[in-house]
Design a protein around this motif. Sequence first.
Motif: not given
Length: 195
Positions: A127-134, A139-144, A102-104
């Motif tokens: 590779p990109t800051s926008a993708s790192r923030y995504r 991670a926050m979305r899947v965290l309860r 899976a893609d993070m």
Amino acid sequence: MATAGAVLLAGTGVYLHTTLHGKLRIWQRELDRAGLSGDERLLDLGCGRGAVLIEAARRLPRGQAVGVDLWSGEDQSGNRPEATLANAAAAGVADRVEVRTADMTELPFADDSFDVVTSALAIHNIPTSASRYRAVDEAMRVLRPGGQLIIADFWPMARKYAAHIGQGTLRGLGPGYWYSGPWLGVTLLHTVKKG
């Protein structure tokens, strides 16, 4: 010349210590600090061959540790799901470990699916800051709500992730997690998702 050689040799020694022992000891400490009760569902982003994933699974006798990766041999040699599962079996935790491709930045899990999300030196490889923030957003979305996000990454990156989500504490992990010296030190971002 002699000074430069000594610095290079010392840096190599620090790197080897971190790679072979230091980072694992630090993750053992940090997972203990997380105060897991043993029945959590944990997600490890960029799990590689499973060092953090397996340490987490050892603390989850009634839980589950899920690792995701794109399995690039470029970032880590021998990086493939079979190697991770073999390592989990050798550690005696295969029954509570799952690995997925899976893609993070696009996690295949529902909102609020995990009690803990970890990542060890993986997000900065995007590779990109926008993708790192995504990836951090995912991670926050899947965290309860009330769940813990625990990311270890190079200090400039960890600071940017904390600023992006607007919360969390940052703590340098010290010489045990340096790659050659303090200029390549690793910082821990820890946050609890607000309800």
